[in-house]
Design an enzyme around this catalytic site. Sequence first.
Site, PDB file in Angstrom:
ATOM      1  CG  HIS A   1     -46.437  60.581 131.673  1.00 49.98           C
ATOM      2  ND1 HIS A   1     -46.949  61.141 130.522  1.00 49.98           N
ATOM      3  CD2 HIS A   1     -46.194  61.629 132.499  1.00 49.98           C
ATOM      4  CE1 HIS A   1     -47.014  62.452 130.648  1.00 49.98           C
ATOM      5  NE2 HIS A   1     -46.565  62.776 131.846  1.00 49.98           N
ATOM      6  CB  ILE A   2     -44.656  57.640 137.365  1.00 52.83           C
ATOM      7  CG1 ILE A   2     -43.140  57.357 137.240  1.00 52.83           C
ATOM      8  CG2 ILE A   2     -45.474  56.477 136.851  1.00 52.83           C
ATOM      9  CD1 ILE A   2     -42.640  56.251 138.152  1.00 52.83           C
TER      10      ILE A   2
ATOM     11  CD  GLU B   1     -46.736  59.397 127.676  1.00 58.86           C
ATOM     12  OE1 GLU B   1     -47.761  59.676 128.357  1.00 58.86           O
ATOM     13  OE2 GLU B   1     -45.664  60.003 127.798  1.00 58.86           O
TER      14      GLU B   1
ATOM     15  NE  ARG C   1     -47.392  66.687 127.895  1.00 58.71           N
ATOM     16  CZ  ARG C   1     -47.478  66.699 129.224  1.00 58.71           C
ATOM     17  NH1 ARG C   1     -46.519  66.161 129.944  1.00 58.71           N
ATOM     18  NH2 ARG C   1     -48.527  67.250 129.809  1.00 58.71           N
TER      19      ARG C   1
ATOM     20  CB  SER D   1     -47.131  64.694 138.426  1.00 58.29           C
ATOM     21  OG  SER D   1     -48.082  63.910 137.720  1.00 58.29           O
TER      22      SER D   1
ATOM     23  CG  ASP E   1     -41.943  59.988 133.652  1.00 57.61           C
ATOM     24  OD1 ASP E   1     -42.192  58.828 134.053  1.00 57.61           O
ATOM     25  OD2 ASP E   1     -42.679  60.966 133.890  1.00 57.61           O
TER      26      ASP E   1
ATOM     27  NE  ARG F   1     -43.260  79.363 139.015  1.00 57.79           N
ATOM     28  CZ  ARG F   1     -43.971  79.964 138.073  1.00 57.79           C
ATOM     29  NH1 ARG F   1     -44.243  79.321 136.953  1.00 57.79           N
ATOM     30  NH2 ARG F   1     -44.387  81.204 138.226  1.00 57.79           N
TER      31      ARG F   1
ATOM     32  N   GLY G   1     -49.039  70.360 131.056  1.00 55.48           N
ATOM     33  CA  GLY G   1     -48.915  70.411 129.603  1.00 55.48           C
ATOM     34  C   GLY G   1     -50.273  70.605 128.957  1.00 55.48           C
TER      35      GLY G   1
END
Length: 356
Positions: free
Chosen positions: A321-322, A302, A273, A324, A297, A191, A112
């Site tokens: 926010h995990i 945040e 997001r 990745s 997430d 993707r 992002g």
Amino acid sequence: MWCSRAALRGVQRIAPLSLTERLGSNVQREMSTLPRVYVTRQIPPEGLKIIRESGQVQFELWDSDDAVPRKELLEKVKGVDGLLCVLTEKIDAELLDAAGPNLKVLSTMSVGFDHLSLEELKKRGIRVGYTPDVLTDSVAELTVALLLTTSRRLIEATHEAKTGGWGTWRTLWLCGYELANSTVGILGLGRIGVAIAERLAPFKVKKFIYTDVAPRPELAAIINAEYVSLDELARQSDFLAVCCALTPETKEICNKNLFSKMKNTAILVNTSRGGVVNQEDLYEALSTRQIAAAGLDVTVPEPLPINHPLFTLKNCVILPHIASATYNTRNAMSALAVNNLLLGLRGEPMIKELKM
């Protein structure tokens, strides 16, 4: 501290003292002419190894898992040629003014880029690298995990088991919703959206639908997905996965209007997001059971304050926010971010460069 003196130490081991001093001075002079880079966070080892061993830059690293304080950041970027940042750093006019005219390349360890002022970067001719693709699998996996956790009420069930709520078998206790014969909607088919659908297909999903700024027939063909309007996406989806980038057009696109069209059995999952969702409208939709549940997430802000109303709802699962957060993905992201930076500083095409 600016980049290591490894090259100098190597000379010192083999040279007489007087020669060492001369060569050491030469190496120091050479290092002083290398591009200066500031790295705003402790990055995973693969990326750190590449930048340390490249010999192409002198760099300073904010060696912490916590964000560099803004005042410190504004001071550290003065005069740098390159900047490697993460999504928590706001790259705006103030920061770019502080950096000055030497800054030619910015590399963000993120897919992002809503934390970047693209208009300011473009105006100043600063090239931007980012890290798409390498996190596709991990984000898709986490999205499926969050969807299943939410739809099958796993957090609630774990709490009941641990706190004595598990009593005699009851016919409808902790019942959720299954994927078999369902319609899964994808908001923003890229993707990651395709990867999510590929993972959900074995659950016997009946139909995949999607909406985007325009039909994407090549990607849609991979998962046999049908293009529909946003309203139809809301009406038909049993599960709605939000995968779009945060842009002025998508900001709070998941709002009261969207929720009012969704089934009261529908489940929303957002791993894109936080700004894509109007959280006040989501709270209202969940608390009144206008929709069945949500899994998030990403949030605004945040971290989300622990007293936020969404945390009071049993039908809302919130992760920090995990998406990745796997060792392989984060290392790959750091390596790509560093390689983008080094290539950009050499004036060469980046592996992944944001076109502005």
